[in-house]
Design a protein around this motif. Structure first.
Motif, mmCIF file in Angstrom:
data_model
loop_
_atom_site.group_PDB
_atom_site.id
_atom_site.type_symbol
_atom_site.label_atom_id
_atom_site.label_comp_id
_atom_site.label_asym_id
_atom_site.label_seq_id
_atom_site.Cartn_x
_atom_site.Cartn_y
_atom_site.Cartn_z
ATOM 1 N N VAL A 116 16.790 49.313 62.810
ATOM 2 C CA VAL A 116 16.251 50.273 62.869
ATOM 3 C C VAL A 116 15.199 50.412 61.415
ATOM 4 C CG1 VAL A 116 17.715 52.356 62.256
ATOM 5 C CG2 VAL A 116 19.098 50.599 63.077
ATOM 6 N N ILE A 117 13.653 51.452 62.180
ATOM 7 C CA ILE A 117 12.764 51.771 61.315
ATOM 8 C C ILE A 117 13.155 52.947 61.311
ATOM 9 C CG2 ILE A 117 11.796 49.816 62.076
ATOM 10 C CD1 ILE A 117 10.109 51.592 64.493
ATOM 11 N N GLU A 118 11.984 53.757 60.742
ATOM 12 C CA GLU A 118 11.759 55.456 60.409
ATOM 13 C C GLU A 118 10.241 55.663 60.702
ATOM 14 O OE1 GLU A 118 13.562 56.734 56.721
ATOM 15 O OE2 GLU A 118 11.797 58.326 56.713
ATOM 16 N N LEU A 119 10.043 56.629 61.632
ATOM 17 C CA LEU A 119 8.911 56.892 62.229
ATOM 18 C C LEU A 119 8.730 58.547 62.124
ATOM 19 C CD1 LEU A 119 8.914 55.474 65.351
ATOM 20 C CD2 LEU A 119 7.867 54.680 63.589
ATOM 21 N N ALA A 120 7.801 58.818 61.608
ATOM 22 C CA ALA A 120 7.623 60.645 61.868
ATOM 23 C C ALA A 120 6.689 61.314 62.665
ATOM 24 C CB ALA A 120 6.619 61.399 60.462
ATOM 25 N N MET A 151 -6.545 64.201 67.451
ATOM 26 C CA MET A 151 -6.027 64.669 66.358
ATOM 27 C C MET A 151 -4.747 65.019 64.843
ATOM 28 S SD MET A 151 -7.250 68.967 65.040
ATOM 29 C CE MET A 151 -5.839 69.279 64.757
ATOM 30 N N GLN A 152 -4.051 65.417 65.816
ATOM 31 C CA GLN A 152 -2.455 65.482 65.427
ATOM 32 C C GLN A 152 -1.625 64.301 65.069
ATOM 33 O OE1 GLN A 152 -0.110 68.048 66.326
ATOM 34 N NE2 GLN A 152 -1.149 69.960 65.537
ATOM 35 N N ASP A 153 -2.727 62.914 65.643
ATOM 36 C CA ASP A 153 -1.994 61.775 65.588
ATOM 37 C C ASP A 153 -2.563 61.492 64.300
ATOM 38 O OD1 ASP A 153 -2.142 60.075 68.074
ATOM 39 O OD2 ASP A 153 -2.621 58.916 67.070
ATOM 40 N N ASP A 154 -2.763 62.659 63.422
ATOM 41 C CA ASP A 154 -3.048 61.348 62.293
ATOM 42 C C ASP A 154 -1.839 62.222 61.111
ATOM 43 O OD1 ASP A 154 -4.492 60.997 59.518
ATOM 44 O OD2 ASP A 154 -3.990 62.474 59.237
ATOM 45 N N HIS A 155 -0.380 62.814 62.192
ATOM 46 C CA HIS A 155 0.387 62.842 61.523
ATOM 47 C C HIS A 155 2.093 61.838 62.464
ATOM 48 C CE1 HIS A 155 -1.039 66.964 60.093
ATOM 49 N NE2 HIS A 155 -1.325 67.216 61.059
ATOM 50 N N ILE A 156 1.698 60.671 62.850
ATOM 51 C CA ILE A 156 2.856 60.470 63.558
ATOM 52 C C ILE A 156 2.434 58.976 62.305
ATOM 53 C CG2 ILE A 156 3.213 58.995 64.879
ATOM 54 C CD1 ILE A 156 2.401 60.350 67.071
ATOM 55 N N TYR A 157 3.878 58.995 61.682
ATOM 56 C CA TYR A 157 3.902 58.132 60.112
ATOM 57 C C TYR A 157 4.606 57.327 60.841
ATOM 58 C CZ TYR A 157 1.558 61.137 57.094
ATOM 59 O OH TYR A 157 0.380 62.457 56.343
ATOM 60 N N ARG A 158 4.810 55.674 59.750
ATOM 61 C CA ARG A 158 5.537 54.997 59.401
ATOM 62 C C ARG A 158 6.010 55.051 58.222
ATOM 63 N NH1 ARG A 158 7.196 49.215 61.206
ATOM 64 N NH2 ARG A 158 9.088 48.706 60.744
ATOM 65 N N VAL A 159 7.236 55.241 57.875
ATOM 66 C CA VAL A 159 7.604 55.155 56.901
ATOM 67 C C VAL A 159 8.792 53.457 55.978
ATOM 68 C CG1 VAL A 159 9.279 56.295 54.803
ATOM 69 C CG2 VAL A 159 8.513 57.043 57.098
ATOM 70 N N ARG A 182 -0.447 56.952 53.342
ATOM 71 C CA ARG A 182 -0.683 58.364 53.049
ATOM 72 C C ARG A 182 -0.254 59.010 51.688
ATOM 73 N NH1 ARG A 182 -4.886 59.921 56.303
ATOM 74 N NH2 ARG A 182 -4.861 58.272 57.508
ATOM 75 N N TRP A 183 1.940 58.754 51.514
ATOM 76 C CA TRP A 183 1.683 59.182 50.555
ATOM 77 C C TRP A 183 3.638 58.337 50.189
ATOM 78 C CZ3 TRP A 183 7.534 59.884 52.888
ATOM 79 C CH2 TRP A 183 7.560 59.791 53.639
ATOM 80 N N PHE A 184 3.989 58.640 49.309
ATOM 81 C CA PHE A 184 5.373 57.955 48.525
ATOM 82 C C PHE A 184 6.596 58.994 48.377
ATOM 83 C CE2 PHE A 184 5.955 58.357 43.984
ATOM 84 C CZ PHE A 184 4.268 58.480 44.065
ATOM 85 N N GLY A 201 4.647 56.320 53.301
ATOM 86 C CA GLY A 201 4.888 56.541 54.823
ATOM 87 C C GLY A 201 2.913 56.352 54.952
ATOM 88 N N PHE A 202 3.252 55.495 56.269
ATOM 89 C CA PHE A 202 1.483 55.988 56.420
ATOM 90 C C PHE A 202 1.347 55.659 58.039
ATOM 91 C CE2 PHE A 202 2.597 51.298 59.279
ATOM 92 C CZ PHE A 202 4.188 50.800 58.271
ATOM 93 N N THR A 203 0.298 56.047 58.070
ATOM 94 C CA THR A 203 0.225 56.078 59.586
ATOM 95 C C THR A 203 -0.425 55.258 60.370
ATOM 96 O OG1 THR A 203 -2.380 56.403 59.004
ATOM 97 C CG2 THR A 203 -1.408 59.055 59.289
ATOM 98 N N MET A 204 -0.126 54.877 61.241
ATOM 99 C CA MET A 204 -0.205 54.432 62.617
ATOM 100 C C MET A 204 -1.441 53.753 63.518
ATOM 101 S SD MET A 204 3.847 53.309 64.165
ATOM 102 C CE MET A 204 4.109 55.115 64.753
ATOM 103 N N GLU A 205 -1.519 53.381 63.149
ATOM 104 C CA GLU A 205 -3.340 53.041 64.214
ATOM 105 C C GLU A 205 -2.799 51.698 65.252
ATOM 106 O OE1 GLU A 205 -6.340 51.137 61.595
ATOM 107 O OE2 GLU A 205 -6.157 53.241 60.977
ATOM 108 N N GLY A 206 -3.075 50.507 65.127
ATOM 109 C CA GLY A 206 -2.447 49.093 66.289
ATOM 110 C C GLY A 206 -1.066 48.402 66.365
ATOM 111 N N ALA A 207 -0.072 49.184 65.194
ATOM 112 C CA ALA A 207 0.804 48.055 65.135
ATOM 113 C C ALA A 207 2.175 49.546 64.535
ATOM 114 C CB ALA A 207 0.844 47.243 64.370
#
Lengths: 72, 72, 72, 72, 72, 72, 72, 72, 72, 72, 72, 72
Positions: B9-13, D1-9, D39-41, D65-71
């Motif tokens: 299970v992973i967490e995504l936004a 642009m909004q891609d910036d808002h796709i995070y993995r946590v 990006r944030w904790f 949280g970090f924004t996703m690029e390649g993986a």
């Protein structure tokens, strides 16, 4: 500059007979009449009323954050 | 066979300026680029940003489960 | 008169391949076949199944309140 | 642009014998070695070990949280 | 030395038709194939499927912590 | 006399690039400009932003209680 | 077809002097006498009674989901 | 008409040396001095102070909803 | 040997006018006067009192675990 | 004998214009008309409606457990 | 007679390399050495340690209630 | 002086056949027999037993804080 990060958070409820998103918008539109600088919301509860076996309206409760200028 | 029930299970936004459902889809579409066998999601937080008294975009946080094959 | 405020609350899950709102409606429509006097719902969980990297359907869990007449 | 808002946590724990803030920094510094675009904790748990009646070290658990690029 | 206290935490689900403990073991055994240095788990949800009025299998969701070496 | 126990509670967020305590102080100092009789706070969330693998600033969310005199 | 996804969820408690799993089974077996189509359970509380310094019996509380046919 | 469903929610604490209900009333009476259109409350915490082994007073924390007219 | 893993957990509150860490230390130092073998703590609440628009002191509530020797 | 420990748990809301205890009693009295063997309750929410700055009635939500005889 | 209902509740952790039930028993057996009249427990956390990809031992945290006679 | 802010917190349950407030008082009165310096309580659970369709007694669980003098 970091002043931008000083928020106050209030709690609001809005409704719509269309959708959850529309209920969110109705609450924010109402708050926007009297509060400047609304920045973000968090949906904390989604409820609704039922009439004749159908959803009559959705009611959402939001936390809404706004940056503080003159008043807390 | 029951191996099918071993999930990670992973967490995504994800975000969307259209709707909560569209924000869910954007997160799942992004995860699908690099993870195979996505099976289910759970919506754990719905937030959004406000600009000029309107919802600029919805941001959802999901737990997403996928069955494990080669890597954990 | 205040009898109107005596509710029983049950928990239901409904699904839809369209939207969260449609999944809410499917659960309420099903409950309405056998329970009279449904009054309100609260959305307590939103999940979904993923197939081929897309949302196959949304599944919502609701608490649904109804006023009691003849049976608890 | 909004891609910036796709995070993995992801969830991490770090420790320090100095302070809670230093334990946060140790976890983030470690994550930064292998993950780009942190990006944030959010601090979700603060614990610690006690030796001889004193705090030996603080241990914090973070969501990061970090924004996703390649993986993903 | 305290590096030992820098954990990453992941979430896993495992199943068993025997017992809760066996479902825990199945999840951990699977994770162990690809992750070194697993240290602890926490059981966060116990569910199961029912067939013909009996438990067909138990499904547990775990948080599992491991110390980080080369990769986060 | 017991009037002293009639509080209103508001929610605030403050930030600091130094420490969690400093972020608490920044939020309280800001509230103090417009609200009299602040009495207590409770820290309900600690988050932060990360830049270049370091904590750029801490952001705390507080509940703050104040005794009510003229206005609610 | 998706009708299969319309569940009702009820809450049950069962006991056993043997094990947690046996208490789960006792609750499900009892429910199965009067409810068809039981599909899944979630363990929401595990308690027990103590006599003479030993566990006299385990008591589990479950949420149990069943697909609805004729009655809600 | 549905405007009636646009609430703002605030948090208040009231006290009484008599009963929990009386503490609820004291908080609501105080809020009523400055806020019109109070509609509902929810009791979110019940505490109290003890003196000489007896309850000196009850202190309740409430969420209180009111419909918005001129100000948020 | 595993006896080492039999803990009792108690709840304590400590204060400091300096920092959260110092408040943690004050609670642990006090407990250490009468309880041997304190092993770990978890911070479960951080509050504080405000005087003249400044934090007068921090108050932390901790769960503290200790291994049991002679008494529970 | 242990059959006595097999409960079903339902959720009910009752109201009273007098007190919280009276609202609890109204819900239980109503349930008792149609369900035998009610054994315990747990108060899970206390709300109320406000009219003219006073509590118009209390509304409590209860979980109520009953031992199962003929029907689930 | 109702004195029987005056409990004190403590929190304990026990371990076992066999099963969750055995870890519960170890905690209760230890508490029983120094506390009389233990009546019930509630399992509030199940964790464990992992060695070489296997569960080395289960660790449970319990709330344990006992009726008070001479000491609180 | 601030020593006054070093609390220990214990958990107690008390009962009454009269009211919730009376059950709170019974728990505190019992604790007061053996613990000095009780300062505050928080009501964390309200339950009760039902006999013949009526509340037989209320049972409250409290956290109770007391300032520490000689013993923890």
């Amino acid at each position: 500059m970091q002043d931008d990060h000083i928020y106050r958070v209030i709690e609001l409820a809005g409704t719509s007979d269309k959708s959850i998103e529309d209920a969110v918008s109705s609450a924010i539109a109402r708050a926007n009449k009297t509060i400047r600088n609304l920045r973000w919301f968090e949906l904390i509860q989604t409820r609704g009323h039922i009439e004749n076996g159908k959803v009559a309206h959705y009611q959402v409760t939001l936390k809404v954050g706004f940056t503080m200028e003159g008043a807390a």
